[in-house]
Design an enzyme around this catalytic site. Sequence first.
Site, mmCIF file in Angstrom:
data_model
loop_
_atom_site.group_PDB
_atom_site.id
_atom_site.type_symbol
_atom_site.label_atom_id
_atom_site.label_comp_id
_atom_site.label_asym_id
_atom_site.label_seq_id
_atom_site.Cartn_x
_atom_site.Cartn_y
_atom_site.Cartn_z
ATOM 1 N N ASP A 104 0.852 -1.195 0.000
ATOM 2 C CA ASP A 104 0.000 0.000 0.000
ATOM 3 C C ASP A 104 0.884 1.241 0.000
ATOM 4 O O ASP A 104 2.013 1.199 0.484
ATOM 5 C CB ASP A 104 -0.854 0.095 1.268
ATOM 6 C CG ASP A 104 -1.693 -1.133 1.496
ATOM 7 O OD1 ASP A 104 -2.001 -1.824 0.516
ATOM 8 O OD2 ASP A 104 -2.026 -1.380 2.671
HETATM 9 N N1 URA Z 1 -1.031 -5.946 4.039
HETATM 10 C C1 URA Z 1 -1.534 -4.695 3.995
HETATM 11 O O1 URA Z 1 -2.570 -4.412 4.600
HETATM 12 N N2 URA Z 1 -0.867 -3.757 3.286
HETATM 13 C C2 URA Z 1 0.281 -4.000 2.637
HETATM 14 O O2 URA Z 1 0.845 -3.098 2.017
HETATM 15 C C3 URA Z 1 0.798 -5.302 2.693
HETATM 16 C C4 URA Z 1 0.121 -6.255 3.403
#
Ligand code: URA
Length: 234
Positions: A104
């Site tokens: 993310d």
């Molecule tokens: N899980 C998440 O919620 N975000 C990420 O970026 C990776 C794993």
Amino acid sequence: MRRLDQLLSSLGYCSRREAMAFVKEGRVKLDGAVVKRSDQRVDSALITVDDQPLEAPEGLLAMLHKPVGYACTHSADEGPNIYELLPAHWPDRNPAVTSVGRLDKDTSGLLLVTDLGSLVHRFTSPKSEVEKTYLVEVDRELEAALVEVFAKGDLMLRSEEKPCLPAKLEIVSTKTARLTITEGRYHQVRRMFASQGWHVEKLHRERFGPYELSDLAEGEWRMLSVEQAAKQER
Ligand code: URA
């Protein structure tokens, strides 16, 4: 053996037309001798451009220490993206360099990038069950009971049909934990904690399969061996 102009353009050095200019200017050598024709078939291992060996002619694998605030996208519309932190010609390779899965925008940590579809598949296929370890900071005190909740393998996330596979939670301090998962569902870590009433405030990936960030600084990248990756046990 590949045509020199095709080889150089597929590695993102230049277009096929520009390859002619590279050759005319004497910048390209084959085993130390200046190449005369851009359509000549060559062994990539023996080619140099400006006296430098070709960059990863058999495929490229690297790790990036992604900072918060960078999106895993080639699109310029979503603000800063990870490709701004990598050599500018990597997305011009054919196939283009892309991330192995995504983090993310608000997540930092280890991200692999490659132009080898076989490696993307190998590292992201659910069958491979590659372990990913995250350092998680939450908004309120963690409870020991969460360890069992995540380990059991029956945790259902909203609008999903299958429960999450067992995950390993290690509580590090009051509001910090390490979570190891073997899947890569959308926002998985944040959603796992949210399902139990915790909000993830900070998320950082420390490990992806056999790879760790060690001393790689935020925003920096380093090359990895494709050969070793291909040999690695799942
Ligand atoms: N899980 C998440 O919620 N975000 C990420 O970026 C990776 C794993």
